[in-house]
Design a protein around this motif. Sequence first.
Motif, PDB file in Angstrom:
ATOM      1  N   GLY A   7      -7.421   0.448   8.533  1.00  0.00           N
ATOM      2  CA  GLY A   7      -6.205   0.540   8.997  1.00  0.00           C
ATOM      3  C   GLY A   7      -6.067   0.244  10.511  1.00  0.00           C
ATOM      4  N   GLY A   8      -7.348   0.013  11.053  1.00  0.00           N
ATOM      5  CA  GLY A   8      -7.527   0.018  12.505  1.00  0.00           C
ATOM      6  C   GLY A   8      -6.796  -0.975  13.295  1.00  0.00           C
ATOM      7  N   GLY A   9      -6.330  -2.127  12.602  1.00  0.00           N
ATOM      8  CA  GLY A   9      -5.591  -2.989  13.221  1.00  0.00           C
ATOM      9  C   GLY A   9      -4.063  -2.682  13.381  1.00  0.00           C
ATOM     10  N   SER A  10      -3.562  -1.586  13.145  1.00  0.00           N
ATOM     11  CA  SER A  10      -2.322  -1.035  13.172  1.00  0.00           C
ATOM     12  C   SER A  10      -1.899  -1.247  14.671  1.00  0.00           C
ATOM     13  CB  SER A  10      -2.088   0.176  12.530  1.00  0.00           C
ATOM     14  OG  SER A  10      -0.842   0.762  13.008  1.00  0.00           O
ATOM     15  N   THR A  11      -0.720  -1.705  15.044  1.00  0.00           N
ATOM     16  CA  THR A  11      -0.291  -1.484  16.435  1.00  0.00           C
ATOM     17  C   THR A  11      -0.236  -0.237  16.853  1.00  0.00           C
ATOM     18  OG1 THR A  11       2.055  -1.594  15.752  1.00  0.00           O
ATOM     19  CG2 THR A  11       1.049  -3.790  16.452  1.00  0.00           C
ATOM     20  N   LEU A  82      -2.851   2.891   6.487  1.00  0.00           N
ATOM     21  CA  LEU A  82      -2.681   1.392   5.852  1.00  0.00           C
ATOM     22  C   LEU A  82      -1.317   1.307   5.330  1.00  0.00           C
ATOM     23  CD1 LEU A  82      -3.827   1.158   2.551  1.00  0.00           C
ATOM     24  CD2 LEU A  82      -5.384   2.554   3.783  1.00  0.00           C
ATOM     25  N   ARG A  83      -0.829   0.163   5.134  1.00  0.00           N
ATOM     26  CA  ARG A  83       0.356  -0.372   4.951  1.00  0.00           C
ATOM     27  C   ARG A  83       0.074  -1.348   3.953  1.00  0.00           C
ATOM     28  NH1 ARG A  83       5.289   1.069   5.980  1.00  0.00           N
ATOM     29  NH2 ARG A  83       4.788   1.843   7.664  1.00  0.00           N
ATOM     30  N   VAL A  84       0.171  -1.243   2.486  1.00  0.00           N
ATOM     31  CA  VAL A  84       0.011  -2.474   1.759  1.00  0.00           C
ATOM     32  C   VAL A  84       1.012  -3.426   1.770  1.00  0.00           C
ATOM     33  CG1 VAL A  84      -0.538  -3.118  -0.581  1.00  0.00           C
ATOM     34  CG2 VAL A  84      -1.862  -0.911   0.270  1.00  0.00           C
ATOM     35  N   GLY A  85       1.097  -4.496   2.000  1.00  0.00           N
ATOM     36  CA  GLY A  85       2.106  -5.583   1.985  1.00  0.00           C
ATOM     37  C   GLY A  85       2.837  -5.776   3.591  1.00  0.00           C
ATOM     38  N   LYS A 115       6.427   1.562  -2.653  1.00  0.00           N
ATOM     39  CA  LYS A 115       5.265   1.881  -1.885  1.00  0.00           C
ATOM     40  C   LYS A 115       4.237   2.625  -2.542  1.00  0.00           C
ATOM     41  CE  LYS A 115       4.177   2.812   3.271  1.00  0.00           C
ATOM     42  NZ  LYS A 115       2.990   3.088   2.804  1.00  0.00           N
ATOM     43  N   ALA A 116       4.320   3.678  -3.310  1.00  0.00           N
ATOM     44  CA  ALA A 116       3.281   4.770  -4.008  1.00  0.00           C
ATOM     45  C   ALA A 116       2.729   3.573  -4.897  1.00  0.00           C
ATOM     46  CB  ALA A 116       3.948   5.587  -4.661  1.00  0.00           C
ATOM     47  N   LEU A 117       3.171   2.861  -5.679  1.00  0.00           N
ATOM     48  CA  LEU A 117       2.625   2.138  -6.620  1.00  0.00           C
ATOM     49  C   LEU A 117       1.746   0.859  -5.895  1.00  0.00           C
ATOM     50  CD1 LEU A 117       5.626   1.221  -8.959  1.00  0.00           C
ATOM     51  CD2 LEU A 117       3.809   3.006  -9.212  1.00  0.00           C
ATOM     52  N   ARG A 118       2.181   0.246  -4.795  1.00  0.00           N
ATOM     53  CA  ARG A 118       1.202  -0.539  -4.107  1.00  0.00           C
ATOM     54  C   ARG A 118       0.173   0.050  -3.566  1.00  0.00           C
ATOM     55  NH1 ARG A 118       6.370  -2.109  -1.627  1.00  0.00           N
ATOM     56  NH2 ARG A 118       5.616  -0.991   0.414  1.00  0.00           N
ATOM     57  N   THR A 119       0.409   1.120  -3.214  1.00  0.00           N
ATOM     58  CA  THR A 119      -0.856   1.876  -2.206  1.00  0.00           C
ATOM     59  C   THR A 119      -1.623   2.741  -2.907  1.00  0.00           C
ATOM     60  OG1 THR A 119       0.976   2.199  -0.475  1.00  0.00           O
ATOM     61  CG2 THR A 119      -0.792   3.621  -0.282  1.00  0.00           C
ATOM     62  N   ILE A 139     -11.785  12.545   4.269  1.00  0.00           N
ATOM     63  CA  ILE A 139     -10.696  11.791   4.268  1.00  0.00           C
ATOM     64  C   ILE A 139      -9.515  12.307   4.584  1.00  0.00           C
ATOM     65  CG2 ILE A 139      -9.113   9.781   3.003  1.00  0.00           C
ATOM     66  CD1 ILE A 139     -11.461   9.710   0.870  1.00  0.00           C
ATOM     67  N   VAL A 140      -9.030  11.876   5.793  1.00  0.00           N
ATOM     68  CA  VAL A 140      -8.001  12.461   6.183  1.00  0.00           C
ATOM     69  C   VAL A 140      -6.650  11.042   6.272  1.00  0.00           C
ATOM     70  CG1 VAL A 140      -6.463  12.843   8.434  1.00  0.00           C
ATOM     71  CG2 VAL A 140      -8.703  13.825   7.869  1.00  0.00           C
ATOM     72  N   ASP A 141      -5.676  11.607   5.508  1.00  0.00           N
ATOM     73  CA  ASP A 141      -4.537  10.654   4.868  1.00  0.00           C
ATOM     74  C   ASP A 141      -3.494  10.769   5.496  1.00  0.00           C
ATOM     75  OD1 ASP A 141      -3.418   8.493   3.284  1.00  0.00           O
ATOM     76  OD2 ASP A 141      -2.313  10.132   2.387  1.00  0.00           O
ATOM     77  N   PHE A 142      -3.185   9.636   6.324  1.00  0.00           N
ATOM     78  CA  PHE A 142      -1.800   9.724   7.031  1.00  0.00           C
ATOM     79  C   PHE A 142      -0.903   8.554   6.412  1.00  0.00           C
ATOM     80  CE2 PHE A 142       0.875   8.727  10.951  1.00  0.00           C
ATOM     81  CZ  PHE A 142       1.128  10.016  11.228  1.00  0.00           C
ATOM     82  N   THR A 143      -1.494   7.944   5.303  1.00  0.00           N
ATOM     83  CA  THR A 143      -0.869   6.896   4.768  1.00  0.00           C
ATOM     84  C   THR A 143       0.388   7.396   3.971  1.00  0.00           C
ATOM     85  OG1 THR A 143      -2.656   5.367   4.610  1.00  0.00           O
ATOM     86  CG2 THR A 143      -1.168   4.779   3.163  1.00  0.00           C
ATOM     87  N   ASN A 144       1.681   6.683   4.048  1.00  0.00           N
ATOM     88  CA  ASN A 144       2.581   7.223   3.204  1.00  0.00           C
ATOM     89  C   ASN A 144       2.690   6.612   1.674  1.00  0.00           C
ATOM     90  OD1 ASN A 144       4.124   9.034   4.698  1.00  0.00           O
ATOM     91  ND2 ASN A 144       4.772   7.427   6.324  1.00  0.00           N
ATOM     92  N   PRO A 145       3.256   7.211   0.842  1.00  0.00           N
ATOM     93  CA  PRO A 145       3.762   8.673   0.851  1.00  0.00           C
ATOM     94  C   PRO A 145       2.917   9.565   0.715  1.00  0.00           C
ATOM     95  CG  PRO A 145       4.290   7.708  -1.317  1.00  0.00           C
ATOM     96  CD  PRO A 145       3.463   6.377  -0.388  1.00  0.00           C
ATOM     97  N   VAL A 146       2.522  10.423   1.889  1.00  0.00           N
ATOM     98  CA  VAL A 146       1.379  11.217   1.924  1.00  0.00           C
ATOM     99  C   VAL A 146       1.110  12.190   0.903  1.00  0.00           C
ATOM    100  CG1 VAL A 146       0.346  13.191   3.386  1.00  0.00           C
ATOM    101  CG2 VAL A 146       1.308  11.035   4.563  1.00  0.00           C
ATOM    102  N   GLY A 147       2.197  12.792   0.240  1.00  0.00           N
ATOM    103  CA  GLY A 147       1.956  13.775  -0.916  1.00  0.00           C
ATOM    104  C   GLY A 147       1.619  13.243  -1.852  1.00  0.00           C
TER     105      GLY A 147
END
Length: 488
Positions: A7-11, A82-85, A115-119, A139-147
């Motif tokens: 997800g390195g292309g994130s702004t 990352l953000r799917v979608g 978001k969880a279903l997509r991610t 793996i360090v996860d910052f992708t929501n929903p993090v829990g």
Amino acid sequence: MKLAVVGGGSTYTPELIDGFARLRDALPVTELVLIDPATERLELIGGLARRIFARQDHPGKITWTDDLDAGLDGADAVLLQLRVGGQAARNQDETWPLECGCVGQETTGAGGLAKALRTVPVVLDIAERVRRRCPDAWIVDFTNPVGIVTRALLGHGHKAVGLCNVAIGFQRKFAKLLGVTPERIELEHVGLNHLTWERAVRVDGKDVLPKLLAEHGDAVAADIRMPRPLLDHLGVVPSYYLRYYYQHDAVVEELRTKPSRAAEVAAIERQLLDLYADPTLAEKPELLARRGGAFYSEAAVALTSALLGGGDGGGNGGGTAAEIGAATAIGAAGEIGAAAAIRAAGGIQAAGEIRVFGEIGAGAGPGSAAAGGARDTTARPAGDVQIVNTLNNGTLPFLPDDAVIEVPAAVGPRGASPLPLRPLAPLFAGLVANVTAYEHLALEAALKGGRDRVFSALLAHPLIGQIDYANRLTDELIAHNREHLTWA
């Protein structure tokens, strides 16, 4: 040390790059790979990343690629953001639930489930490739929903820890209000991701939460957008995400009258990409602060450093390190239990200094940690303790062991081990238990699919819980996410 950012292309990536550059003594990165399918954005952000490193005389090498496997090869740690979608999917998450009279938010309620279903399936695929290409990597996860995402990763046997910036945000804000440096602030932060409370705010070991609320309660209440009397009653500081629970109907009406947060972020991102295209820009622009995710880089550096054996990485309101300016944040822990937790996490100061915290007493409200800032008689470790998302494993005894909680934990090369906590009051424990049950059902729906599983998760959610709402939301969720759901 090689790090890969998926997800390195994130702004938002320049914030992370700036942290890597500033805090290189804590995390000596030699190679950083940005991975993203959005190649045009990746070129802009990769170029800026190199200029940031060069301006700060960082010797590390920065590359970028849209080839996930190639980017992962040899990585010591992999950060997921990352953000799917994209923002378009987020905009839907924040709008269609409002049509049903429910809050629209990307991590909470029906939007959070979407978001969880997509991610989850995408993250698990990435994690399997991490296992093949760099099996020793964390793996360090910052992708929501993090829990939910972290629970999926851990449930499938991956070396993963979840990270959120709520705790470090509170730490920095409280330090400013109290006129002290952040490294002196220690938080007793407990709950689930985006469902947490600060039960104590300690300065040099003394709980000053009653003082903070008495002298700065209006400012704190304004920051989390909740009524001041509620804070006085609770005796704790809720995360601003609790507003979706404590003031649900008012928030729904408010959200119906303004553009979605996704629309705001999309507009900011367009401006950021224009700025990133400037070949003379060699620092993160001020506009990036409006993008969200404040202090993520400091928290990410601290956590990654600890997982890779860097010791006192500092961090997100739960560690100690002068170079980062972060503090250790824990709940009451017995000397034996705390030392055991440190040892389990990889031996960070396993026998080291044990500092003493203030006695737990009756506070002003049902969640207050101490009366008048009395000192704890409870011992705790002075090692690398950070606030992370990890397995419960009996920490909150009313939850399953495989639930993922957001609490202070001893962090080291063997992972994160939650420190012992004093009991959570029923006022908070009831909501935590309810949302944990929802998260279990949400993960089942993400892994196995099917309308019935989606309906069950929504019916269990405390913000929904009614047959008609759950049925309508289920149909809307599937209709708006069909392209991302293989079973739909």
